[in-house]
Design a protein around this motif. Structure first.
Motif, PDB file in Angstrom:
ATOM      1  N   VAL A 242       7.012 -15.003  -2.655  1.00 32.84           N
ATOM      2  CA  VAL A 242       8.193 -14.141  -2.269  1.00 32.84           C
ATOM      3  C   VAL A 242       7.817 -12.799  -2.817  1.00 32.84           C
ATOM      4  N   VAL A 243       7.676 -12.125  -1.662  1.00 29.33           N
ATOM      5  CA  VAL A 243       6.871 -10.775  -2.082  1.00 29.33           C
ATOM      6  C   VAL A 243       8.021  -9.429  -2.403  1.00 29.33           C
ATOM      7  N   TRP A 244       8.266  -8.968  -3.477  1.00 30.37           N
ATOM      8  CA  TRP A 244       9.215  -7.914  -3.882  1.00 30.37           C
ATOM      9  C   TRP A 244       8.265  -6.697  -3.866  1.00 30.37           C
ATOM     10  N   THR A 245       8.802  -5.344  -3.423  1.00 33.21           N
ATOM     11  CA  THR A 245       8.247  -4.460  -3.285  1.00 33.21           C
ATOM     12  C   THR A 245       8.947  -3.115  -3.925  1.00 33.21           C
ATOM     13  N   GLU A 246       8.367  -2.218  -4.768  1.00 34.58           N
ATOM     14  CA  GLU A 246       9.232  -1.125  -5.192  1.00 34.58           C
ATOM     15  C   GLU A 246       8.343  -0.007  -5.157  1.00 34.58           C
ATOM     16  N   GLY A 247       9.149   0.992  -4.501  1.00 32.49           N
ATOM     17  CA  GLY A 247       8.297   2.522  -4.233  1.00 32.49           C
ATOM     18  C   GLY A 247       7.972   2.348  -2.768  1.00 32.49           C
ATOM     19  N   ALA A 248       7.978   3.793  -2.059  1.00 35.00           N
ATOM     20  CA  ALA A 248       7.769   4.023  -0.772  1.00 35.00           C
ATOM     21  C   ALA A 248       6.492   3.430  -0.361  1.00 35.00           C
ATOM     22  N   ALA A 249       5.463   3.565  -1.144  1.00 35.76           N
ATOM     23  CA  ALA A 249       3.910   3.032  -0.740  1.00 35.76           C
ATOM     24  C   ALA A 249       4.034   1.545  -0.867  1.00 35.76           C
ATOM     25  N   VAL A 314       5.736 -11.965  -6.037  1.00 40.07           N
ATOM     26  CA  VAL A 314       4.564 -11.299  -6.143  1.00 40.07           C
ATOM     27  C   VAL A 314       5.197  -9.913  -6.160  1.00 40.07           C
ATOM     28  N   LEU A 315       5.240  -9.145  -7.066  1.00 37.68           N
ATOM     29  CA  LEU A 315       5.932  -7.896  -7.422  1.00 37.68           C
ATOM     30  C   LEU A 315       4.659  -6.697  -7.119  1.00 37.68           C
ATOM     31  N   LEU A 316       4.812  -6.063  -5.988  1.00 37.70           N
ATOM     32  CA  LEU A 316       3.853  -4.840  -5.921  1.00 37.70           C
ATOM     33  C   LEU A 316       4.731  -3.724  -5.993  1.00 37.70           C
ATOM     34  N   ARG A 317       4.161  -2.834  -6.909  1.00 34.48           N
ATOM     35  CA  ARG A 317       4.718  -1.796  -7.313  1.00 34.48           C
ATOM     36  C   ARG A 317       4.126  -0.490  -7.174  1.00 34.48           C
ATOM     37  N   ASP A 318       4.609   0.830  -6.540  1.00 36.50           N
ATOM     38  CA  ASP A 318       3.971   1.689  -6.689  1.00 36.50           C
ATOM     39  C   ASP A 318       4.604   2.458  -7.753  1.00 36.50           C
ATOM     40  N   ARG A 319       3.946   3.376  -8.478  1.00 36.67           N
ATOM     41  CA  ARG A 319       4.502   3.963  -9.596  1.00 36.67           C
ATOM     42  C   ARG A 319       6.049   4.733  -9.623  1.00 36.67           C
ATOM     43  N   PRO A 320       7.096   4.445 -10.378  1.00 41.40           N
ATOM     44  CA  PRO A 320       8.271   4.769  -9.967  1.00 41.40           C
ATOM     45  C   PRO A 320       8.570   6.223 -10.224  1.00 41.40           C
ATOM     46  N   ALA A 326      13.441  -1.317 -11.140  1.00 45.93           N
ATOM     47  CA  ALA A 326      14.054  -2.581 -11.001  1.00 45.93           C
ATOM     48  C   ALA A 326      13.233  -3.829 -11.537  1.00 45.93           C
ATOM     49  N   ALA A 327      11.815  -3.335 -11.875  1.00 48.36           N
ATOM     50  CA  ALA A 327      10.818  -4.313 -12.323  1.00 48.36           C
ATOM     51  C   ALA A 327      11.358  -5.387 -13.480  1.00 48.36           C
ATOM     52  N   LEU A 344       1.042  -6.582  -9.197  1.00 47.03           N
ATOM     53  CA  LEU A 344       0.171  -5.597  -8.702  1.00 47.03           C
ATOM     54  C   LEU A 344       0.635  -4.304  -8.733  1.00 47.03           C
ATOM     55  N   GLU A 345      -0.119  -3.440  -9.856  1.00 44.53           N
ATOM     56  CA  GLU A 345       0.198  -2.063  -9.435  1.00 44.53           C
ATOM     57  C   GLU A 345      -1.015  -1.012  -9.572  1.00 44.53           C
ATOM     58  N   PRO A 346      -0.942  -0.228  -8.706  1.00 45.78           N
ATOM     59  CA  PRO A 346      -2.278   0.735  -8.372  1.00 45.78           C
ATOM     60  C   PRO A 346      -2.448   1.472  -9.807  1.00 45.78           C
ATOM     61  N   GLU A 347      -3.701   2.250  -9.639  1.00 40.14           N
ATOM     62  CA  GLU A 347      -4.274   3.002 -10.740  1.00 40.14           C
ATOM     63  C   GLU A 347      -3.594   4.264 -10.001  1.00 40.14           C
ATOM     64  N   GLU A 348      -3.608   5.341 -10.883  1.00 40.85           N
ATOM     65  CA  GLU A 348      -3.096   6.578 -10.532  1.00 40.85           C
ATOM     66  C   GLU A 348      -3.818   7.242  -9.341  1.00 40.85           C
ATOM     67  N   GLY A 349      -3.014   8.033  -8.551  1.00 40.45           N
ATOM     68  CA  GLY A 349      -3.614   8.637  -7.428  1.00 40.45           C
ATOM     69  C   GLY A 349      -2.501   9.370  -6.554  1.00 40.45           C
TER      70      GLY A 349
END
Length: 375
Positions: A242-249, A314-320, A326-327, A344-349
């Motif tokens: 159950v994939v939840w996403t946050e952030g445009a990317a 599965v929580l995929l997050r871009d940096r808010p 809402a994490a 999963l949260e990406p490194e800065e960039g």
């Protein structure tokens, strides 16, 4: 069932990888660099656009075109609507698919054709139709195909797709990482030139570097305990993702992950964006698919019968932006129903880099799940 021992056997993974999926994921950075070079040689950097198009239309078969349109639409925002032209037809074969321009398309619109095949007769007819309507036309496809000739005849811009020798050994999967980046990269460079989004050469080089970095972290030689993609694949072995996403990317990355799980690994999955995901999937987490529901049957044959399928978030997050997220609420909802959660949260960039990281890690995870489950 997942053969977890195979995940830590590089030779076994290589033997099982008949479609070149791992190679495509590992070489994503190289594909980006090659695609940037092809775009430059085709003349994208020399274009002098008159202004932004009214709309960007994207045509092409399968998941690669769908994901490309989704990602470009997210990055372009409200600058110009990005519309995918969905095909019709009786079968997903190259000769059976049909594309048509909408009635309103004309000289102020831009048509993009992206295909890893290039033999689809209807795409060649679409190029001719775009010429007669006065639409600007750009296509990315393998060189030497009928589409390449049709685009040249329609006075469009053709960019050769960045391919690898092994692409011709097996039919290309539409969700293959190599296919996706080979089609997407020239279109990023084009829309940067048009002014719809920001993807200058230095940003695309950073994307390639980030993809190389993820390939090092998630490669087949890296053990599961320190490999985020293998870890995620193992966690999803007997789960309904159950994939939840946050952030445009994160949105396009989550939708691509779900499609890759279905096409490559044969696994069903759900996807939704936070915060609406909390209400959309609340009943699902409380129902028969919840981890606390239908406890393991004591009399189940552990060898012949697979375990019951239960949800895993599965929580995929871009940096808010601005710290709004809402994490915490997502974690609370999942844990209140005893549902495990992977994050999963990406490194800065930059936006393109973080998007590339989320896509790359989940691509590797889908590939590992496919190979270890014999899909």
């Amino acid at each position: 069932m997942l053969d977890e021992s195979l995940l830590d056997t590089p030779e076994g993974l290589a033997a099982a990888d008949r479609r070149g999926l791992l190679r495509g994921a590992a070489e994503a950075g190289a594909r980006v660099r090659t695609a940037v070079r092809h775009a430059g040689e085709a003349g994208i950097g020399d274009l002098k656009p008159d202004g932004r198009p009214r709309a960007v239309l994207i045509a092409g078969p399968g998941a690669a075109a769908t994901h490309t349109a989704d990602l470009l639409g997210t990055l372009a925002g409200v600058g110009s609507p990005v519309v995918r032209l969905a095909p019709t037809g009786v079968a997903p074969a190259a000769g059976a698919l049909r594309w048509e321009l909408p009635g309103w398309a004309g000289s102020v619109d831009l048509l993009l054709i992206a295909t890893p095949d290039g033999t689809e007769p209807s795409l060649s007819l679409l190029a001719d139709q775009a010429y007669r309507r006065g639409c600007s036309l750009v296509a990315v496809a393998p060189p030497g195909t009928p589409l390449a000739e049709a685009v040249s005849g329609a006075h469009g811009l053709f960019v050769p797709m960045a391919t690898a020798p092994y692409d011709h050994d097996e039919p290309l999967a539409a969700s293959s990482p190599g296919v996706f980046w080979a089609l997407l990269t020239p279109l990023l460079a084009l829309l940067d030139r048009v002014g719809l989004l920001s993807a200058p050469p230095e940003a695309l080089e950073k994307v390639a570097d980030r993809l190389d970095h993820i390939a090092e972290r998630c490669g087949p030689a890296i053990a599961t305990y320190s490999n985020p993609a293998k870890t995620l694949a193992a966690e999803l072995a007997d789960a309904l993702p159950v994939v939840w996403t946050e952030g445009a990317a994160a949105g396009p990355a989550g939708r691509r992950f779900v499609a890759a799980l279905a096409e490559l690994a044969g696994r069903p999955a759900l996807v939704a964006e936070l915060p609406e995901a909390l209400s959309a999937h609340s009943a699902l987490l409380a129902g028969p698919l919840a981890a606390s529901a239908d406890p393991d049957d004591f009399f189940r044959d552990r060898v012949e019968e697979p375990p019951a399928l239960h949800a895993r978030v599965v929580l995929l997050r871009d940096r808010p932006i601005g710290g709004l997220t809402a994490a915490p609420a997502a974690r609370d909802l999942a844990l209140s129903h005893d549902t495990p959660i992977s994050e999963l949260e990406p490194e800065e960039g930059g936006e393109l880099e973080t998007l590339a990281e989320l896509i790359a890690v989940t691509d590797f995870a889908a590939v590992y799940l496919a190979l270890a489950s014999g899909a």
